[in-house]
Design a protein around this motif. Structure first.
Motif, PDB file in Angstrom:
ATOM      1  N   LYS A  12       0.827  -1.210   0.000  1.00  0.00           N
ATOM      2  CA  LYS A  12       0.000   0.000   0.000  1.00  0.00           C
ATOM      3  C   LYS A  12       0.857   1.255   0.000  1.00  0.00           C
ATOM      4  N   LEU A  13       1.953   1.219   0.751  1.00  0.00           N
ATOM      5  CA  LEU A  13       2.873   2.352   0.795  1.00  0.00           C
ATOM      6  C   LEU A  13       3.457   2.634  -0.581  1.00  0.00           C
ATOM      7  N   TYR A  14       3.843   1.570  -1.279  1.00  0.00           N
ATOM      8  CA  TYR A  14       4.434   1.756  -2.601  1.00  0.00           C
ATOM      9  C   TYR A  14       3.404   2.278  -3.601  1.00  0.00           C
ATOM     10  N   ARG A  15       2.204   1.681  -3.613  1.00  0.00           N
ATOM     11  CA  ARG A  15       1.191   2.069  -4.594  1.00  0.00           C
ATOM     12  C   ARG A  15       0.685   3.498  -4.387  1.00  0.00           C
ATOM     13  N   GLU A  16       0.465   3.880  -3.132  1.00  0.00           N
ATOM     14  CA  GLU A  16      -0.201   5.149  -2.858  1.00  0.00           C
ATOM     15  C   GLU A  16       0.755   6.307  -2.601  1.00  0.00           C
ATOM     16  N   TRP A  17       2.021   6.017  -2.247  1.00  0.00           N
ATOM     17  CA  TRP A  17       2.911   7.107  -1.862  1.00  0.00           C
ATOM     18  C   TRP A  17       4.237   7.123  -2.619  1.00  0.00           C
ATOM     19  N   LEU A  18       4.904   5.994  -2.732  1.00  0.00           N
ATOM     20  CA  LEU A  18       6.256   6.007  -3.287  1.00  0.00           C
ATOM     21  C   LEU A  18       6.312   6.161  -4.796  1.00  0.00           C
ATOM     22  N   VAL A  19       5.207   5.946  -5.490  1.00  0.00           N
ATOM     23  CA  VAL A  19       5.199   6.138  -6.945  1.00  0.00           C
ATOM     24  C   VAL A  19       5.077   7.615  -7.310  1.00  0.00           C
ATOM     25  N   LYS A  20       4.732   8.434  -6.324  1.00  0.00           N
ATOM     26  CA  LYS A  20       4.613   9.866  -6.572  1.00  0.00           C
ATOM     27  C   LYS A  20       6.001  10.499  -6.672  1.00  0.00           C
ATOM     28  N   PRO A  21       6.145  11.565  -7.453  1.00  0.00           N
ATOM     29  CA  PRO A  21       7.457  12.226  -7.544  1.00  0.00           C
ATOM     30  C   PRO A  21       7.815  12.908  -6.223  1.00  0.00           C
ATOM     31  N   GLY A  22       9.065  12.896  -5.899  1.00  0.00           N
ATOM     32  CA  GLY A  22       9.518  13.534  -4.670  1.00  0.00           C
ATOM     33  C   GLY A  22      10.687  12.791  -4.058  1.00  0.00           C
ATOM     34  N   CYS A  23      11.473  13.505  -3.258  1.00  0.00           N
ATOM     35  CA  CYS A  23      12.640  12.928  -2.605  1.00  0.00           C
ATOM     36  C   CYS A  23      12.231  12.340  -1.255  1.00  0.00           C
ATOM     37  N   LEU A  24      12.570  11.090  -1.032  1.00  0.00           N
ATOM     38  CA  LEU A  24      12.206  10.400   0.196  1.00  0.00           C
ATOM     39  C   LEU A  24      13.200  10.752   1.303  1.00  0.00           C
ATOM     40  N   VAL A  25      12.689  11.204   2.445  1.00  0.00           N
ATOM     41  CA  VAL A  25      13.525  11.623   3.577  1.00  0.00           C
ATOM     42  C   VAL A  25      13.252  10.704   4.765  1.00  0.00           C
ATOM     43  N   MET A  26      14.305  10.300   5.449  1.00  0.00           N
ATOM     44  CA  MET A  26      14.189   9.372   6.574  1.00  0.00           C
ATOM     45  C   MET A  26      15.052   9.871   7.732  1.00  0.00           C
ATOM     46  N   ASP A  27      14.525   9.806   8.944  1.00  0.00           N
ATOM     47  CA  ASP A  27      15.297  10.220  10.117  1.00  0.00           C
ATOM     48  C   ASP A  27      15.362   9.078  11.125  1.00  0.00           C
ATOM     49  N   ASP A  28      16.269   9.191  12.064  1.00  0.00           N
ATOM     50  CA  ASP A  28      16.408   8.190  13.123  1.00  0.00           C
ATOM     51  C   ASP A  28      17.383   8.715  14.165  1.00  0.00           C
ATOM     52  N   LYS A  29      17.457   8.012  15.267  1.00  0.00           N
ATOM     53  CA  LYS A  29      18.417   8.373  16.317  1.00  0.00           C
ATOM     54  C   LYS A  29      19.211   7.144  16.714  1.00  0.00           C
ATOM     55  N   THR A  30      20.400   7.373  17.245  1.00  0.00           N
ATOM     56  CA  THR A  30      21.271   6.289  17.675  1.00  0.00           C
ATOM     57  C   THR A  30      22.115   6.758  18.845  1.00  0.00           C
ATOM     58  N   TYR A  31      22.706   5.808  19.548  1.00  0.00           N
ATOM     59  CA  TYR A  31      23.586   6.123  20.668  1.00  0.00           C
ATOM     60  C   TYR A  31      25.032   5.861  20.247  1.00  0.00           C
ATOM     61  N   ILE A  32      25.911   6.784  20.629  1.00  0.00           N
ATOM     62  CA  ILE A  32      27.339   6.659  20.329  1.00  0.00           C
ATOM     63  C   ILE A  32      28.120   6.811  21.630  1.00  0.00           C
ATOM     64  N   LYS A  33      28.995   5.866  21.915  1.00  0.00           N
ATOM     65  CA  LYS A  33      29.778   5.914  23.136  1.00  0.00           C
ATOM     66  C   LYS A  33      30.843   7.002  23.051  1.00  0.00           C
ATOM     67  N   ALA A  34      31.057   7.684  24.181  1.00  0.00           N
ATOM     68  CA  ALA A  34      32.023   8.777  24.225  1.00  0.00           C
ATOM     69  C   ALA A  34      33.421   8.290  23.871  1.00  0.00           C
ATOM     70  N   LYS A  50      27.682   7.784  26.987  1.00  0.00           N
ATOM     71  CA  LYS A  50      27.262   7.792  25.587  1.00  0.00           C
ATOM     72  C   LYS A  50      26.406   9.015  25.290  1.00  0.00           C
ATOM     73  N   TYR A  51      26.326   9.342  24.024  1.00  0.00           N
ATOM     74  CA  TYR A  51      25.533  10.474  23.553  1.00  0.00           C
ATOM     75  C   TYR A  51      24.446   9.975  22.606  1.00  0.00           C
ATOM     76  N   LEU A  52      23.361  10.711  22.552  1.00  0.00           N
ATOM     77  CA  LEU A  52      22.278  10.402  21.615  1.00  0.00           C
ATOM     78  C   LEU A  52      22.399  11.347  20.421  1.00  0.00           C
ATOM     79  N   LEU A  53      22.361  10.759  19.231  1.00  0.00           N
ATOM     80  CA  LEU A  53      22.508  11.542  18.000  1.00  0.00           C
ATOM     81  C   LEU A  53      21.312  11.314  17.091  1.00  0.00           C
ATOM     82  N   TRP A  54      20.728  12.420  16.598  1.00  0.00           N
ATOM     83  CA  TRP A  54      19.622  12.366  15.632  1.00  0.00           C
ATOM     84  C   TRP A  54      20.081  12.988  14.330  1.00  0.00           C
TER      85      TRP A  54
END
Length: 327
Positions: free
Chosen positions: A119-141, A175-179
């Motif tokens: 459903k995601l592919y049919r209704e959203w990803l076929v449309k023109p536009g740049c796909l943006v993705m975010d996330d967070k992770t932990y990195i040890k000092a 550790k630090y949290l990075l987004w």
């Protein structure tokens, strides 16, 4: 009276017969000669044996029944050398691959994830536009304590200084949290680094307002924001913010749950942390980490993000149809 060459030959053949499971290298080391000498003598003095084809057949059968076996395990089972197993694998076209980690989804969860992916592919990803993705992770000092395989070279372990073969790990390492956000065209947003955690308010003000929104507006064409299923991403204040700022976001009801294989940013974190680990630095403040992370992104971030995100839409379609794809 035997010549020295004949005596050495008999000595080598005797060692091979007495130690059928050992390699030529091991025998050569024991006799104080090079392994090529052992191999040459054994090859010349070898008589045709019907057990070799039978052992080769057993090796192929063992790997067919259990591909997770090591060459050492199979060598012990057939009472042969590791070298013989490796050569048999080479002749049979058998290769060693790395085991991939996968989420532990139930059959129902897997079905839901595939339905949403289609459903995601049919209704959203076929449309023109740049796909943006975010996330967070932990990195040890202390970057030396970042998880990952490490090796050292030496004749014996004790001949190498301890600092090279022993890695001291803190039980509760700082550790630090990075987004950060990356996009399909290979760009990346400014990172947000903190010593604490990210709640709804911090996510809205620090991540979305100050960093994601300028990043989205820096694109000339339309964009599509794909967050994960974290509670702060679909909270009501955040959804209101999306609507007020005109951010085109993938709805929660079509967002496949528990599908890290469809989130290339996970691999982005792993590769970037590996590069950071090589520096061996220890960051006393989150600002120091932020400065080094930005420098690292400037060197490798654009090409890496583009390589990882380039096949995302195609992978979503393949996942929805139950097909295999390169992750």
């Amino acid at each position: 009276m035997h010549s020295k060459q004949e005596e050495l030959r008999q000595q080598i053949l005797g060692a091979v017969i007495d130690n059928p499971g050992q390699s030529h290298r091991w025998i050569g080391k024991r006799l104080g000669i090079h392994q090529s000498t052992v191999s040459r003598v054994v090859k010349i003095g070898r008589k045709p044996k019907t057990e070799y084809p039978e052992k080769a057949r057993k090796i192929r059968q063992y790997f067919k029944n259990n591909p997770n076996l090591s060459t050492r395990d199979v060598a012990k089972k057939i009472n042969s050398s590791k070298w013989f197993v490796q050569q048999t694998m080479k002749r049979a076209g058998l290769r060693v691959f790395k085991v991939r980690k996968a989420p532990n989804r139930t059959d129902k969860q897997n079905t839901v994830a595939k339905l949403r992916a289609r459903k995601l592919y049919r209704e959203w990803l076929v449309k023109p536009g740049c796909l943006v993705m975010d996330d967070k992770t932990y990195i040890k000092a202390d970057t030396k304590q970042i998880p990952g395989l490490e090796f050292f070279v030496g004749t014996t372990r004790m001949e190498v200084p301890e600092k090279f073969w022993k890695r001291k790990m803190d039980k509760f390492a700082k550790k630090y949290l990075l987004w950060q956000a990356i996009c399909e065209c290979g760009r990346y947003s400014k990172p947000f680094v903190t010593t604490g955690t990210i709640n709804g308010q911090i996510y809205r003000e620090e991540c979305l307002q100050k960093r994601l929104l300028p990043f989205l507006r820096s694109h000339r064409g339309p964009t599509l924001f794909w967050p994960d299923h974290a509670s702060c991403h679909y909270a009501k204040p955040v959804m209101d913010w999306y609507e007020a700022k005109g951010v085109n976001v993938i709805p929660k009801e079509v967002n496949p749950p528990n599908t890290p294989e469809l989130r290339p940013i996970e691999k982005f974190w792993a590769i970037m942390k590996k590069k950071l680990k090589k520096s061996g630095k220890t960051f006393k403040t989150h600002e120091a980490l932020k400065k080094n992370w930005e420098k690292l992104c400037k060197e490798d971030g654009q090409s890496l993000a583009q390589d990882l995100m380039s096949s995302l839409k195609r992978n979503v379609r393949a996942f929805g149809l139950g097909k295999k794809f390169n992750r």
